[in-house]
Design a protein around this motif. Structure first.
Motif, PDB file in Angstrom:
ATOM      1  N   GLU A   1       8.174  -2.969  -8.741  1.00 40.95           N
ATOM      2  CA  GLU A   1       7.874  -3.288  -7.344  1.00 40.95           C
ATOM      3  C   GLU A   1       9.074  -3.947  -6.640  1.00 40.95           C
ATOM      4  O   GLU A   1       8.952  -4.966  -5.975  1.00 40.95           O
TER       5      GLU A   1
ATOM      6  N   MET B   1       9.215  -7.026  -3.787  1.00 44.19           N
ATOM      7  CA  MET B   1       7.999  -6.984  -2.956  1.00 44.19           C
ATOM      8  C   MET B   1       7.213  -8.300  -2.996  1.00 44.19           C
ATOM      9  O   MET B   1       6.658  -8.728  -1.993  1.00 44.19           O
ATOM     10  N   ARG B   2       7.160  -8.908  -4.169  1.00 44.73           N
ATOM     11  CA  ARG B   2       6.305 -10.076  -4.306  1.00 44.73           C
ATOM     12  C   ARG B   2       6.804 -11.263  -3.474  1.00 44.73           C
ATOM     13  O   ARG B   2       6.029 -12.008  -2.908  1.00 44.73           O
TER      14      ARG B   2
ATOM     15  N   SER C   1       2.780   4.605  12.200  1.00 47.44           N
ATOM     16  CA  SER C   1       1.916   5.741  11.867  1.00 47.44           C
ATOM     17  C   SER C   1       2.003   6.822  12.954  1.00 47.44           C
ATOM     18  O   SER C   1       1.905   8.016  12.657  1.00 47.44           O
TER      19      SER C   1
ATOM     20  N   HIS D   1       4.647  -5.395  12.351  1.00 50.70           N
ATOM     21  CA  HIS D   1       3.726  -6.426  12.861  1.00 50.70           C
ATOM     22  C   HIS D   1       3.423  -7.489  11.809  1.00 50.70           C
ATOM     23  O   HIS D   1       3.118  -8.629  12.126  1.00 50.70           O
ATOM     24  N   ASP D   2       3.473  -7.094  10.562  1.00 44.08           N
ATOM     25  CA  ASP D   2       3.172  -8.028   9.472  1.00 44.08           C
ATOM     26  C   ASP D   2       4.387  -8.938   9.273  1.00 44.08           C
ATOM     27  O   ASP D   2       5.482  -8.471   8.959  1.00 44.08           O
TER      28      ASP D   2
ATOM     29  N   SER E   1       4.509 -11.531   7.115  1.00 41.15           N
ATOM     30  CA  SER E   1       4.504 -12.215   5.815  1.00 41.15           C
ATOM     31  C   SER E   1       5.599 -11.621   4.929  1.00 41.15           C
ATOM     32  O   SER E   1       5.886 -10.426   4.985  1.00 41.15           O
ATOM     33  N   LYS E   2       6.174 -12.473   4.104  1.00 47.39           N
ATOM     34  CA  LYS E   2       7.195 -11.971   3.178  1.00 47.39           C
ATOM     35  C   LYS E   2       6.575 -11.381   1.917  1.00 47.39           C
ATOM     36  O   LYS E   2       7.232 -10.681   1.150  1.00 47.39           O
ATOM     37  N   VAL E   3       5.298 -11.700   1.672  1.00 46.18           N
ATOM     38  CA  VAL E   3       4.679 -11.322   0.400  1.00 46.18           C
ATOM     39  C   VAL E   3       4.047  -9.930   0.489  1.00 46.18           C
ATOM     40  O   VAL E   3       3.184  -9.683   1.331  1.00 46.18           O
ATOM     41  N   TYR E   4       4.476  -9.062  -0.383  1.00 44.98           N
ATOM     42  CA  TYR E   4       3.929  -7.693  -0.508  1.00 44.98           C
ATOM     43  C   TYR E   4       3.649  -7.085   0.869  1.00 44.98           C
ATOM     44  O   TYR E   4       2.525  -6.718   1.194  1.00 44.98           O
ATOM     45  N   ASN E   5       4.689  -6.962   1.642  1.00 45.04           N
ATOM     46  CA  ASN E   5       4.560  -6.512   3.028  1.00 45.04           C
ATOM     47  C   ASN E   5       4.657  -4.984   3.096  1.00 45.04           C
ATOM     48  O   ASN E   5       5.733  -4.402   3.157  1.00 45.04           O
ATOM     49  N   THR E   6       3.492  -4.334   3.092  1.00 50.16           N
ATOM     50  CA  THR E   6       3.493  -2.866   3.098  1.00 50.16           C
ATOM     51  C   THR E   6       3.772  -2.298   4.490  1.00 50.16           C
ATOM     52  O   THR E   6       4.074  -1.113   4.620  1.00 50.16           O
ATOM     53  N   ASP E   7       3.645  -3.133   5.504  1.00 55.91           N
ATOM     54  CA  ASP E   7       4.023  -2.690   6.850  1.00 55.91           C
ATOM     55  C   ASP E   7       5.541  -2.465   6.894  1.00 55.91           C
ATOM     56  O   ASP E   7       6.028  -1.424   7.354  1.00 55.91           O
TER      57      ASP E   7
END
Lengths: 247, 586
Positions: B155, B176-177, B452, B495-496, B498-504
């Protein structure tokens, strides 16, 4: 186009901003043939780009999208909307720490899986140039079922013992050890026994059988664990009551 | 920025990446190996391959036959020196997997069984029921656990290659984490990050197949080769695009139109063969490009079956019987029942062609080396090319193994001969640039475009212009649309925050990769004014060996469409000829 509307309740948790998990509900127009993963993707693409979850193959073979769906461990790509009421709650897999939203920290499984030596330890030395090891279809059938594990970890989320005793090696790791032990080409059983016949190994299993019930690939880890227990018991008798016999 | 020191970094941990890692660890236990992947290795898309892997092992087969099937199947766009190396190595690699425990299906005497596949003159596909890729991937992953020198970075998303003076010295990757960016120092980098099928709306490919490895090399100056060649697999489930393996037809399944006619006989693949007795290289065992093209013609003639998921033809396996289907095609049965609600034991399954595989990829030579020193590539992301204009089913799993290993051996050779960079500050500056690029994307707000939305527009313009049949006008329109999307991409927002697992953020980066690859497909296709293999033009219907017995090379430009160049195909012993899949070839 949409045939049905569902309320999808998604567990949200961002360790950077949230003290504890919360639920967020999305209204999702669905087709009846959809799986829960399709509904999540609808949310991600149309309603809220910040929802995080793992997925890839959408055909129940990559093992990424395990989660709790209305309280049961399921692959989101194989949980059909038409089998659920209009309210569907999705949460990260039980018994694993939450990393973010539906994403769990899975290192514990990976470490345990590696610890059982899940690879062929050949019985005889044979160079590749000497051709294949012969293995009859009947010999293959002895372990084939256990090779089908996709490492989705649903069995860990279902296992009450793993929830209580985090040291327990767990269903998928032990059944993978059993898979190699049963392989006619393998000679590594003694090395694996040190790990799986230990207290944290097979003896921790209380044989509830939940692992086999939730397995999306019908691997039947509970059956493997029982076979390992029987074989380990025979080992014990051989060693302690019949010390003159060789294992 | 944390620096991770390695000797060789591998990007991608599917079949090719794992095979490379094991080869490195076996060759020299002291090598520091970093195996970097955006997913855990067993999630890699190799797991979805069903049918099998080709390699000559039976006494009725020969290396020459495998060579001829592959080169003819590829419509003579394969490099024949590479094909020769590939078929020679193939049996060794498949045997090696057997020694590592791969549960290949067996004959009653215990030897490895083979099954027929499309475009092959002899049965030579090794298989593990209909989960061959899955078993290959898991065997490799599990075997890799034997080697402590393989350090996995699961990851981690690879961001940019770090080059100095035309040589590759590592890369940056996003953990990713944590959301932190790491600098991997390496004497060589192997890219094994898979294909880019997600550029298209209807594909067998999993969500992760977004061309990241191709784009990584492309942006660093390595050309992409033959990207206009995209394979449609003829038999996908119509609602989901889930693959039903070619093994269905290898075992004797037939294709019929709405009138029950085995229509392939009308497209040069007849005469009709007896039901349940498949004849090699004929009818349903023709190559994938021809079968998908035949579907298109049937659709034009109104001979397809109309379903709520669109036009289909029928794959009928009922005559195989429940026992054989359960033994040889259990996954196909499970998938059909689960995802379509239809049981192949009881009824014909509606199917239609679906985007499956990129024949094109990062330009490499026979040693898996790219033109950028220290950069190697293998697997679907690479183009050696053994697949030419149309890959034969069951060559790609073998390709992962043969060229995954070759890339490892070549990288070791490179380490021996290449001096390390003495310009650490230049590389550190490049790593900082990479971080700044991601930071800017992450921090931007108030942008107008959605990820998207752009992705949908990209998928649909590619399907429109670069589908089974193409025209110059439609390809030009797709090129223009993709150029527009490239500019609009600069205006997307993550838009996301957060640094944690940011799939955006991850999806934004993946979209960038796909847009890069998509433009090479369309521009390459527009300028290839001929029909060959999977690239079929309605305005240039014939193969043109005078002008196009050549590979297309696409070079990246940050603000403009790719620049094209051409490279002669390597011909050693097979002069371009006629691809004959009729009964007449016997």
């Amino acid at each position: 186009m949409s045939e049905r509307q569902i309320q999808l309740e998604v567990l949200r948790y961002d360790p950077e901003t949230d003290r504890e998990p919360r639920f967020q509900t999305y209204t999702v127009p669905c087709l009846n043939e959809w799986v829960v993963l399709d509904a999540l993707n609808y949310v991600k693409d149309n309603l809220d780009t910040t929802v995080s979850y793992r997925w890839s193959c959408h055909m129940a073979v990559c093992g990424s999208c395990g989660m709790m769906i209305n309280g049961e461990p399921k692959l989101a790509c194989k949980a059909f909307i038409h089998e659920y009421p209009d309210q569907i709650r999705v949460e990260p897999m039980a018994h694993f720490p939450i990393e973010r939203d539906l994403v769990t920290v899975v290192e514990d499984f990976i470490t345990k899986f590696a610890s059982v030596k899940p690879y062929l330890i050949p019985k005889e030395d044979k160079p590749v140039s000497a051709g294949e090891f012969k293995q009859t279809p009947a010999e293959l059938m002895k372990f084939k079922q256990y090779t089908l594990c996709i490492n989705c970890m649903l069995c860990y989320a279902a296992c009450p013992q793993y929830g209580l005793v985090p040291e327990f090696l767990g269903p998928a790791a032990i059944s993978m050890a059993h898979r190699y032990n049963q392989d006619s080409r393998d000679g590594g059983r003694d090395q694996r026994q040190e790990v799986i016949a230990s207290h944290e190994g097979v003896w921790e299993c209380s044989f509830v059988g939940a692992c086999s019930e939730v397995c999306p690939k019908h691997v039947d880890p509970a059956g493997a664990l029982q076979q390992v227990k029987v074989a380990s018991t025979i080992d014990w008798y051989k060693e302690h009551l019949m010390p003159w016999s060789k294992k | 920025m944390e620096i991770i020191q390695t000797d060789i970094a591998i990007v991608g941990a599917g079949g090719a990446g794992l095979r490379a890692a094991i080869a490195l660890a076996e060759a020299d236990p002291k090598l520091r190996i970093a195996l970097i992947s955006k997913v855990y290795p067993m999630r890699s898309h190799t797991c979805a391959a069903e049918g099998g892997a080709a390699g000559v092992i039976k006494s009725d087969d020969s290396l020459d036959l495998h060579f001829n099937d592959t080169v003819g199947g590829g419509d003579w766009l394969c490099d024949q020196d590479a094909v020769e190396y590939f078929i020679n190595e193939a049996p060794k690699e498949l045997l090696q997997l057997e020694h590592w425990g791969c549960p290949w299906s067996r004959e009653p005497d215990g030897s490895v069984a083979v099954r027929p596949f499309g475009g092959m003159k002899i049965k030579r596909t090794w298989f593990a029921a209909d989960k061959s890729g899955f078993h290959i991937l898991h065997t490799l992953f599990q075997t890799s656990l034997r080697f402590p020198s393989i350090r996995r970075f699961d990851e981690y998303y690879a961001l940019d290659l770090l080059a100095d003076d035309g040589r590759c010295y590592g890369l940056t990757a996003l953990e990713m984490r944590s959301g932190e960016i790491r600098h991997f120092e390496a004497g060589a980098v192997i890219i094994a990050a898979g294909g880019a099928g997600r550029m298209f709306p209807f594909t067998t490919n999993g969500a992760i197949k977004t061309g990241d490895g191709m784009a990584l090399a492309y942006r660093a100056g390595a050309p992409l080769k033959d990207m206009e060649f995209v394979q449609y697999h003829p038999t996908g489930l119509p609602n989901t695009g889930i693959l039903l393996t070619e093994g269905c037809r290898g075992e004797g399944g037939i294709l019929v139109n709405k009138d029950g006619r085995r229509y392939l006989q009308d497209y040069g693949m007849g005469p009709e063969t007896p039901v349940g007795q498949p004849v090699l290289k004929t009818m349903e065992l023709g190559p994938r490009d021809r079968l998908s093209q035949a579907f298109w013609h049937e659709q034009q003639k109104g001979n397809t079956v109309s379903t709520k998921w669109g036009d289909c033809v029928l794959l009928d396996m009922r005559h195989l019987g429940e026992k054989k289907i359960n033994e040889r095609l259990p996954f196909v049965r499970d998938l059909s029942i689960s995802y379509l609600g239809m049981d192949p034991v009881k009824e014909p399954i509606p199917i239609r062609p679906v985007v499956h595989y990129c024949m094109g990829g990062i330009h490499t030579d026979i040693n898996a080396a790219t033109p950028v020193a220290g950069l190697f590539a293998a697997g679907e992301c690479a183009c050696v090319s053994i697949n030419g204009a149309n890959r034969l089913g069951s060559n790609s799993l073998t390709e992962l193994l043969v060229f995954g290993r070759k890339a490892a051996m070549s990288a070791i050779e490179h380490l021996k001969s290449a001096p390390g960079s003495n310009n650490a500050s230049a590389l550190a500056a490049k790593a900082q640039e990479s971080e700044a690029r991601i930071r800017a994307l992450f921090d931007k707000s108030g942008a107008k475009e959605s990820i998207s939305g752009l992705r949908n527009e990209m998928m649909h313009t590619l399907e429109e212009g670069a589908g089974i049949y193409r025209t110059g006008d439609r390809l030009a329109a797709t090129c223009a649309k993709l150029a527009e999307l490239r500019q609009r991409y600069a205006d997307i927002e993550v838009h996301d925050k957060s640094k944690v697992y940011n799939t955006d953020l991850l999806q934004a980066l993946e979209l960038g990769s796909m847009l890069d690859c998509a433009e090479t497909v369309a521009v390459g296709g527009r300028d290839r004014k001929e029909s060959r293999g999977a690239h079929q033009r309605l305005d240039f219907t014939e193969r043109d060996d005078n002008n196009f017995l050549k590979h297309t090379l696409s070079y990246h430009h940050p603000k403009e469409p790719p620049r094209l160049d051409y490279l002669d195909v390597v011909i050693t012993k097979s002069k371009p000829g006629v691809r004959d899949y009729s009964g007449a070839h016997k």
